[in-house]
Design a protein around this motif. Structure first.
Motif, PDB file in Angstrom:
ATOM      1  N   LEU A   1     -13.147  10.413  20.843  1.00 30.89           N
ATOM      2  CA  LEU A   1     -14.108  11.088  19.966  1.00 30.89           C
ATOM      3  C   LEU A   1     -14.087  10.494  18.562  1.00 30.89           C
ATOM      4  O   LEU A   1     -15.092  10.504  17.854  1.00 30.89           O
ATOM      5  N   LEU A   2     -12.966   9.945  18.171  1.00 33.58           N
ATOM      6  CA  LEU A   2     -12.853   9.322  16.851  1.00 33.58           C
ATOM      7  C   LEU A   2     -13.619   8.004  16.766  1.00 33.58           C
ATOM      8  O   LEU A   2     -13.852   7.499  15.676  1.00 33.58           O
ATOM      9  N   LYS A   3     -14.002   7.441  17.922  1.00 34.18           N
ATOM     10  CA  LYS A   3     -14.693   6.140  17.987  1.00 34.18           C
ATOM     11  C   LYS A   3     -13.950   5.117  17.130  1.00 34.18           C
ATOM     12  O   LYS A   3     -14.512   4.505  16.208  1.00 34.18           O
ATOM     13  N   PRO A   4     -12.676   4.885  17.434  1.00 32.56           N
ATOM     14  CA  PRO A   4     -11.848   4.063  16.553  1.00 32.56           C
ATOM     15  C   PRO A   4     -12.108   2.564  16.715  1.00 32.56           C
ATOM     16  O   PRO A   4     -12.349   2.075  17.821  1.00 32.56           O
ATOM     17  N   PRO A   5     -12.053   1.794  15.630  1.00 38.27           N
ATOM     18  CA  PRO A   5     -12.076   0.340  15.763  1.00 38.27           C
ATOM     19  C   PRO A   5     -10.866  -0.169  16.557  1.00 38.27           C
ATOM     20  O   PRO A   5     -10.978  -1.109  17.332  1.00 38.27           O
ATOM     21  N   ILE A   6      -9.700   0.475  16.365  1.00 36.68           N
ATOM     22  CA  ILE A   6      -8.478   0.073  17.056  1.00 36.68           C
ATOM     23  C   ILE A   6      -7.953   1.267  17.850  1.00 36.68           C
ATOM     24  O   ILE A   6      -7.688   2.332  17.285  1.00 36.68           O
TER      25      ILE A   6
ATOM     26  N   LEU B   1       0.836  -1.199   0.000  1.00 29.41           N
ATOM     27  CA  LEU B   1       0.000   0.000   0.000  1.00 29.41           C
ATOM     28  C   LEU B   1       0.874   1.254   0.000  1.00 29.41           C
ATOM     29  O   LEU B   1       1.920   1.300   0.638  1.00 29.41           O
ATOM     30  N   SER B   2       0.426   2.276  -0.704  1.00 25.88           N
ATOM     31  CA  SER B   2       1.153   3.544  -0.753  1.00 25.88           C
ATOM     32  C   SER B   2       1.043   4.272   0.584  1.00 25.88           C
ATOM     33  O   SER B   2       0.184   3.933   1.424  1.00 25.88           O
ATOM     34  N   SER B   3       1.864   5.284   0.778  1.00 23.51           N
ATOM     35  CA  SER B   3       1.805   6.089   2.003  1.00 23.51           C
ATOM     36  C   SER B   3       0.437   6.736   2.154  1.00 23.51           C
ATOM     37  O   SER B   3      -0.101   6.829   3.265  1.00 23.51           O
ATOM     38  N   ALA B   4      -0.141   7.175   1.030  1.00 22.59           N
ATOM     39  CA  ALA B   4      -1.468   7.801   1.074  1.00 22.59           C
ATOM     40  C   ALA B   4      -2.534   6.795   1.504  1.00 22.59           C
ATOM     41  O   ALA B   4      -3.426   7.119   2.297  1.00 22.59           O
ATOM     42  N   MET B   5      -2.445   5.579   0.999  1.00 22.66           N
ATOM     43  CA  MET B   5      -3.419   4.546   1.364  1.00 22.66           C
ATOM     44  C   MET B   5      -3.251   4.133   2.821  1.00 22.66           C
ATOM     45  O   MET B   5      -4.238   3.882   3.522  1.00 22.66           O
ATOM     46  N   LEU B   6      -2.013   4.054   3.277  1.00 18.20           N
ATOM     47  CA  LEU B   6      -1.772   3.728   4.683  1.00 18.20           C
ATOM     48  C   LEU B   6      -2.340   4.813   5.594  1.00 18.20           C
ATOM     49  O   LEU B   6      -2.939   4.515   6.636  1.00 18.20           O
ATOM     50  N   ALA B   7      -2.164   6.065   5.200  1.00 16.63           N
ATOM     51  CA  ALA B   7      -2.702   7.177   5.984  1.00 16.63           C
ATOM     52  C   ALA B   7      -4.226   7.116   6.031  1.00 16.63           C
ATOM     53  O   ALA B   7      -4.842   7.363   7.079  1.00 16.63           O
ATOM     54  N   LYS B   8      -4.840   6.781   4.903  1.00 13.81           N
ATOM     55  CA  LYS B   8      -6.297   6.668   4.862  1.00 13.81           C
ATOM     56  C   LYS B   8      -6.782   5.529   5.755  1.00 13.81           C
ATOM     57  O   LYS B   8      -7.759   5.672   6.504  1.00 13.81           O
TER      58      LYS B   8
ATOM     59  N   ALA C   1      -8.086  23.450  24.189  1.00 11.97           N
ATOM     60  CA  ALA C   1      -8.348  22.055  24.544  1.00 11.97           C
ATOM     61  C   ALA C   1      -9.497  21.496  23.720  1.00 11.97           C
ATOM     62  O   ALA C   1      -9.408  20.397  23.154  1.00 11.97           O
ATOM     63  N   LEU C   2     -10.577  22.239  23.631  1.00 10.28           N
ATOM     64  CA  LEU C   2     -11.744  21.794  22.870  1.00 10.28           C
ATOM     65  C   LEU C   2     -11.403  21.622  21.400  1.00 10.28           C
ATOM     66  O   LEU C   2     -11.783  20.621  20.774  1.00 10.28           O
ATOM     67  N   GLU C   3     -10.697  22.564  20.831  1.00 11.50           N
ATOM     68  CA  GLU C   3     -10.325  22.490  19.414  1.00 11.50           C
ATOM     69  C   GLU C   3      -9.399  21.309  19.146  1.00 11.50           C
ATOM     70  O   GLU C   3      -9.496  20.653  18.102  1.00 11.50           O
ATOM     71  N   ASN C   4      -8.490  21.024  20.084  1.00 10.07           N
ATOM     72  CA  ASN C   4      -7.593  19.886  19.929  1.00 10.07           C
ATOM     73  C   ASN C   4      -8.355  18.568  19.904  1.00 10.07           C
ATOM     74  O   ASN C   4      -8.013  17.654  19.145  1.00 10.07           O
ATOM     75  N   VAL C   5      -9.386  18.463  20.722  1.00 14.38           N
ATOM     76  CA  VAL C   5     -10.178  17.236  20.763  1.00 14.38           C
ATOM     77  C   VAL C   5     -10.954  17.053  19.462  1.00 14.38           C
ATOM     78  O   VAL C   5     -11.042  15.947  18.918  1.00 14.38           O
ATOM     79  N   ILE C   6     -11.492  18.142  18.936  1.00 14.39           N
ATOM     80  CA  ILE C   6     -12.344  18.074  17.753  1.00 14.39           C
ATOM     81  C   ILE C   6     -11.549  17.882  16.463  1.00 14.39           C
ATOM     82  O   ILE C   6     -12.000  17.184  15.540  1.00 14.39           O
ATOM     83  N   ALA C   7     -10.362  18.481  16.372  1.00 14.54           N
ATOM     84  CA  ALA C   7      -9.649  18.599  15.095  1.00 14.54           C
ATOM     85  C   ALA C   7      -9.510  17.286  14.313  1.00 14.54           C
ATOM     86  O   ALA C   7      -9.889  17.232  13.133  1.00 14.54           O
ATOM     87  N   PRO C   8      -8.972  16.195  14.884  1.00 15.17           N
ATOM     88  CA  PRO C   8      -8.827  14.972  14.062  1.00 15.17           C
ATOM     89  C   PRO C   8     -10.163  14.401  13.611  1.00 15.17           C
ATOM     90  O   PRO C   8     -10.296  13.922  12.484  1.00 15.17           O
ATOM     91  N   ALA C   9     -11.170  14.442  14.490  1.00 15.05           N
ATOM     92  CA  ALA C   9     -12.483  13.868  14.155  1.00 15.05           C
ATOM     93  C   ALA C   9     -13.178  14.675  13.066  1.00 15.05           C
ATOM     94  O   ALA C   9     -13.987  14.123  12.305  1.00 15.05           O
ATOM     95  N   TRP C  10     -12.885  15.949  12.969  1.00 17.54           N
ATOM     96  CA  TRP C  10     -13.554  16.809  11.989  1.00 17.54           C
ATOM     97  C   TRP C  10     -13.326  16.312  10.565  1.00 17.54           C
ATOM     98  O   TRP C  10     -14.213  16.376   9.713  1.00 17.54           O
ATOM     99  N   PHE C  11     -12.149  15.754  10.297  1.00 16.98           N
ATOM    100  CA  PHE C  11     -11.825  15.280   8.956  1.00 16.98           C
ATOM    101  C   PHE C  11     -12.521  13.961   8.638  1.00 16.98           C
ATOM    102  O   PHE C  11     -12.700  13.616   7.470  1.00 16.98           O
TER     103      PHE C  11
END
Length: 222
Positions: A155-160, A71-78, A99-109
């Motif tokens: 917040l990301l509700k991750p499988p892993i 897998l490419s770096s882009a696919m691994l990132a996805k 603090a609030l913005e830090n929690v939200i930022a990754p999940a926003w994408f």
């Protein structure tokens, strides 16, 4: 149980320095696994391979049945964004964000369109940080930073969910709270891997391994 993460005959070396050798590992949904071992023994390296941040020198890694080889770096990132969330020993927050913005930022994408701010506020309130929503990382204590990092991951509700020494340097009450929240992620179907020196935390996992001589050995925690 359905396997989220499978690693077969994993090897990792830097030149002649062998870190991992012939290591195999399986993580199922709703399962929490603790990995213990001495400092410098390769635990963080192993966690990085699980989280697709490093590539193994040899062996096979599968995420939800998908072989990541080639897998490419882009696919691994996805793939990492879809499946994996981290709680690092160092919070790794963005200093220019609150603090609030830090929690939200990754999940926003990933979960754009959902009511993320309300959910993030609820998580921070659970960790006793409602009065720190608009403070920036440099204005917060180590314990507060660690709780914000955990809220961001949840917040990301991750499988892993991968955690590297999540209770290190925390007082017993706060360490217990962080541990409880990590382990509770099993109830939503997440598979949880915790690298830790905390024997009490390791004893609460469904399975505990000791990493020694580059391989995982099952441990019976009392």
């Amino acid at each position: 149980m359905e396997n989220l993460l499978e690693m077969r005959d994993i090897g990792k070396s830097y030149g002649e320095d062998i870190i991992l050798s012939g290591l195999s590992f399986t993580l199922a949904r709703g399962m929490a696994i603790a990995i213990i071992g001495h400092s410098g023994g390769g635990k963080t390296t192993l966690l990085s391979i699980m989280g697709l941040l490093q590539k193994a020198t040899s062996g096979q890694v599968r995420i939800d049945g998908l072989d990541i080889a080639g897998l490419s770096s882009a696919m691994l990132a996805k793939l990492r964004g879809q499946y994996i969330s981290f709680v690092f020993q160092r919070a790794r927050l963005i200093n220019s964000l609150t603090a609030l913005e830090n929690v939200i930022a990754p999940a926003w994408f990933i979960r754009r369109g959902e009511n993320l701010e309300q959910q993030a506020q609820a998580l921070l309130a659970h960790f006793g940080l409602s009065h720190r929503l608009h403070h920036k990382p440099q204005e917060l204590s180590l314990g507060q930073l660690r709780r914000i990092s955990l809220a961001r991951a949840l917040l990301l509700k991750p499988p892993i969910l991968l955690a590297d020494e999540p209770t290190n340097d925390l007082d017993p009450a706060l360490a217990g709270e962080v541990a409880a929240c990590l382990l509770a992620a099993r109830q939503a179907g997440s598979g949880v891997v915790i690298v830790t020196h905390d024997v009490g935390l390791a004893a609460q996992a469904d399975q505990t391994f000791r990493l020694a001589d580059g391989a995982l050995h099952s441990v019976a925690c009392q």
